[in-house]
Structure formats: structure tokens, C-alpha cells
Motif scaffolding. Sequence first.
Motif, PDB file in Angstrom:
ATOM      1  N   ALA A  25     -40.601 -13.375  20.722  1.00  0.00           N
ATOM      2  CA  ALA A  25     -41.774 -12.550  21.037  1.00  0.00           C
ATOM      3  C   ALA A  25     -42.908 -13.397  21.612  1.00  0.00           C
ATOM      4  N   GLU A  26     -43.154 -14.540  21.014  1.00  0.00           N
ATOM      5  CA  GLU A  26     -44.271 -15.400  21.438  1.00  0.00           C
ATOM      6  C   GLU A  26     -44.070 -15.937  22.850  1.00  0.00           C
ATOM      7  N   PHE A  27     -42.853 -16.362  23.162  1.00  0.00           N
ATOM      8  CA  PHE A  27     -42.591 -16.980  24.468  1.00  0.00           C
ATOM      9  C   PHE A  27     -41.835 -16.063  25.415  1.00  0.00           C
ATOM     10  N   LYS A  28     -41.654 -14.809  24.980  1.00  0.00           N
ATOM     11  CA  LYS A  28     -41.000 -13.782  25.794  1.00  0.00           C
ATOM     12  C   LYS A  28     -39.661 -14.264  26.329  1.00  0.00           C
ATOM     13  N   ASP A  29     -38.799 -14.638  25.387  1.00  0.00           N
ATOM     14  CA  ASP A  29     -37.465 -15.138  25.731  1.00  0.00           C
ATOM     15  C   ASP A  29     -36.412 -14.136  25.260  1.00  0.00           C
ATOM     16  N   PRO A  30     -36.144 -13.114  26.062  1.00  0.00           N
ATOM     17  CA  PRO A  30     -35.163 -12.113  25.645  1.00  0.00           C
ATOM     18  C   PRO A  30     -33.737 -12.657  25.639  1.00  0.00           C
ATOM     19  N   MET A  31     -33.502 -13.796  26.310  1.00  0.00           N
ATOM     20  CA  MET A  31     -32.152 -14.375  26.299  1.00  0.00           C
ATOM     21  C   MET A  31     -31.749 -14.804  24.901  1.00  0.00           C
ATOM     22  N   MET A  32     -32.710 -15.184  24.093  1.00  0.00           N
ATOM     23  CA  MET A  32     -32.394 -15.587  22.723  1.00  0.00           C
ATOM     24  C   MET A  32     -32.343 -14.390  21.776  1.00  0.00           C
ATOM     25  N   LEU A  33     -33.086 -13.346  22.092  1.00  0.00           N
ATOM     26  CA  LEU A  33     -33.107 -12.174  21.217  1.00  0.00           C
ATOM     27  C   LEU A  33     -31.961 -11.213  21.500  1.00  0.00           C
ATOM     28  N   ASP A  34     -31.591 -11.092  22.755  1.00  0.00           N
ATOM     29  CA  ASP A  34     -30.496 -10.211  23.158  1.00  0.00           C
ATOM     30  C   ASP A  34     -29.726 -10.935  24.273  1.00  0.00           C
ATOM     31  N   PRO A  35     -28.970 -11.972  23.900  1.00  0.00           N
ATOM     32  CA  PRO A  35     -28.380 -12.845  24.916  1.00  0.00           C
ATOM     33  C   PRO A  35     -27.322 -12.149  25.775  1.00  0.00           C
ATOM     34  N   MET A  80     -35.332  -4.734  30.105  1.00  0.00           N
ATOM     35  CA  MET A  80     -34.701  -5.358  28.937  1.00  0.00           C
ATOM     36  C   MET A  80     -35.206  -4.697  27.648  1.00  0.00           C
ATOM     37  N   PRO A  81     -34.360  -4.653  26.609  1.00  0.00           N
ATOM     38  CA  PRO A  81     -34.806  -4.067  25.333  1.00  0.00           C
ATOM     39  C   PRO A  81     -35.884  -4.914  24.645  1.00  0.00           C
ATOM     40  N   HIS A  82     -35.897  -6.228  24.928  1.00  0.00           N
ATOM     41  CA  HIS A  82     -36.931  -7.116  24.380  1.00  0.00           C
ATOM     42  C   HIS A  82     -37.806  -7.573  25.542  1.00  0.00           C
ATOM     43  N   PRO A  83     -39.117  -7.649  25.320  1.00  0.00           N
ATOM     44  CA  PRO A  83     -40.006  -8.035  26.424  1.00  0.00           C
ATOM     45  C   PRO A  83     -39.688  -9.433  26.946  1.00  0.00           C
ATOM     46  N   GLY A  84     -39.585  -9.514  28.247  1.00  0.00           N
ATOM     47  CA  GLY A  84     -39.382 -10.792  28.910  1.00  0.00           C
ATOM     48  C   GLY A  84     -40.632 -11.165  29.670  1.00  0.00           C
ATOM     49  N   PRO A  85     -40.621 -12.333  30.270  1.00  0.00           N
ATOM     50  CA  PRO A  85     -41.809 -12.749  31.016  1.00  0.00           C
ATOM     51  C   PRO A  85     -42.033 -11.852  32.236  1.00  0.00           C
ATOM     52  N   GLN A  86     -43.261 -11.442  32.433  1.00  0.00           N
ATOM     53  CA  GLN A  86     -43.609 -10.581  33.569  1.00  0.00           C
ATOM     54  C   GLN A  86     -44.498 -11.309  34.569  1.00  0.00           C
ATOM     55  N   THR A  87     -45.482 -12.030  34.063  1.00  0.00           N
ATOM     56  CA  THR A  87     -46.419 -12.714  34.949  1.00  0.00           C
ATOM     57  C   THR A  87     -45.884 -14.101  35.297  1.00  0.00           C
ATOM     58  N   LEU A  88     -46.449 -14.673  36.331  1.00  0.00           N
ATOM     59  CA  LEU A  88     -46.069 -16.031  36.713  1.00  0.00           C
ATOM     60  C   LEU A  88     -46.365 -17.001  35.575  1.00  0.00           C
ATOM     61  N   ARG A  89     -47.467 -16.826  34.916  1.00  0.00           N
ATOM     62  CA  ARG A  89     -47.835 -17.703  33.790  1.00  0.00           C
ATOM     63  C   ARG A  89     -46.789 -17.623  32.671  1.00  0.00           C
ATOM     64  N   GLU A  90     -46.373 -16.404  32.314  1.00  0.00           N
ATOM     65  CA  GLU A  90     -45.365 -16.233  31.270  1.00  0.00           C
ATOM     66  C   GLU A  90     -44.031 -16.853  31.685  1.00  0.00           C
ATOM     67  N   ARG A  91     -43.670 -16.697  32.943  1.00  0.00           N
ATOM     68  CA  ARG A  91     -42.426 -17.291  33.439  1.00  0.00           C
ATOM     69  C   ARG A  91     -42.499 -18.811  33.409  1.00  0.00           C
ATOM     70  N   LEU A  92     -43.625 -19.362  33.830  1.00  0.00           N
ATOM     71  CA  LEU A  92     -43.771 -20.826  33.827  1.00  0.00           C
ATOM     72  C   LEU A  92     -43.821 -21.377  32.403  1.00  0.00           C
ATOM     73  N   THR A  93     -44.389 -20.623  31.481  1.00  0.00           N
ATOM     74  CA  THR A  93     -44.392 -21.049  30.072  1.00  0.00           C
ATOM     75  C   THR A  93     -42.966 -21.147  29.551  1.00  0.00           C
ATOM     76  N   LEU A  94     -42.162 -20.118  29.834  1.00  0.00           N
ATOM     77  CA  LEU A  94     -40.770 -20.138  29.381  1.00  0.00           C
ATOM     78  C   LEU A  94     -39.979 -21.224  30.099  1.00  0.00           C
ATOM     79  N   VAL A  95     -40.229 -21.405  31.386  1.00  0.00           N
ATOM     80  CA  VAL A  95     -39.577 -22.494  32.134  1.00  0.00           C
ATOM     81  C   VAL A  95     -39.922 -23.837  31.492  1.00  0.00           C
TER      82      VAL A  95
END
Length: 177
Positions: free
Chosen positions: A48-58, A122-137
Motif C-alpha cells: 500500500a505504501e509503495f503501491k506495489d501490486p506485484m507483491m500483493l497480487d503477483p 488492478m485490484p490493488h492500487p499501483g503507481p499512477q503518477t510519475l513520482r509514484e512510479r519512480l519511487t517504486l523503480v
Amino acid sequence: MFLRVSEVLYFIYFASHIPITLIIDLQALLPEHMYPLELKNLLQWYGAEFKDPMMLDPPVWFKSFVFCEALVQLPFFPVAAYAFLKGGCKWIRTPAIIYSVHVATTLIPILNHIIFHDFSLMPHPGPQTLRERLTLVSIYAPYLIIPVMILLTMLFSSTYNSTSPSGKASSKSKKHR
């Protein structure tokens, strides 16, 4: 000096990867009842914090990478940690090259997925903004950068890539009649 600092970094990388794999990553594969509530909550918080749906619903392709991590990489982590803590262990060269190429190759589709995938469905929120994507990257990037550094060390460091004197061609004397 630079080589020794790199080896210590590699040791920390491999030693820290053991608990990360056991506590977090394997939750994508193993049955839920195998983990205590606190560790399941840790994964939920991370997702939830880092918006990583791959780990929540891989997705299946991601699970295949985690399976390789469990089967191939996890047994290698303590061996590599020992070798790099000790330093200068030439025997780690080939396994480290194999590991580095394997992991770097798996990170390319993961990073591509993070940057370009539409997570809105996705059923779990993933990164939407560029900032969220770069944080997860930035969370996944060390697992590309450090293996590439290990690969370069194994290929170009004279400590790990020295040729043996016996490899040189010997001069042969000709018989004169």
C-alpha cells in the motif's frame, strides 16, 4: 581499496537479501498460513505504501521470477555473502556472473512493467503518477544496479579475472638435423 569496498557492499547486498526473500518475497508463492499475521501485515503495508501490486497480487510471470529467486538465488545468497566478506575468492567468479546476468535480465521486465503498465484496472492500487512510479523503480533498481556492478567486477577486476601463467603458450625448440 575500491575493490574491498565493493566486496563489502556485495556482502551487505547478499546478507540482507536472505531475510528480504524469506520474509517478504516468498509470500508471493507460499500459502498464506505459513506466515504470521505481523509479516502479512508488513507485506500489506509495503504494498500500500509503495503501491506495489506485484507483491500483493503477483502476476504469473512475476511469480516465476520469485520461484527462481527461491530455487536458485536463495541458496546462493549465503555462499556469495561468505565469498565477498572473505574477499578475493576466485571461485565465486562464474557463479556470480551467472547470478548477475540472471537477476539483471529479470529486472528489465519488472522495471518496464512499473514504468509503462496501466495499473488502474488492478485490484490493488499501483503507481499512477510519475513520482509514484519512480519511487517504486527506486526500490527495485538496486537489484539491477548491484548485480551489474558484480558482473563488471567479475569481468574486469584483475583479482577475479586473472589468467594463469600455465595458459601461455610454451616455446618449443626445433630439432636441427
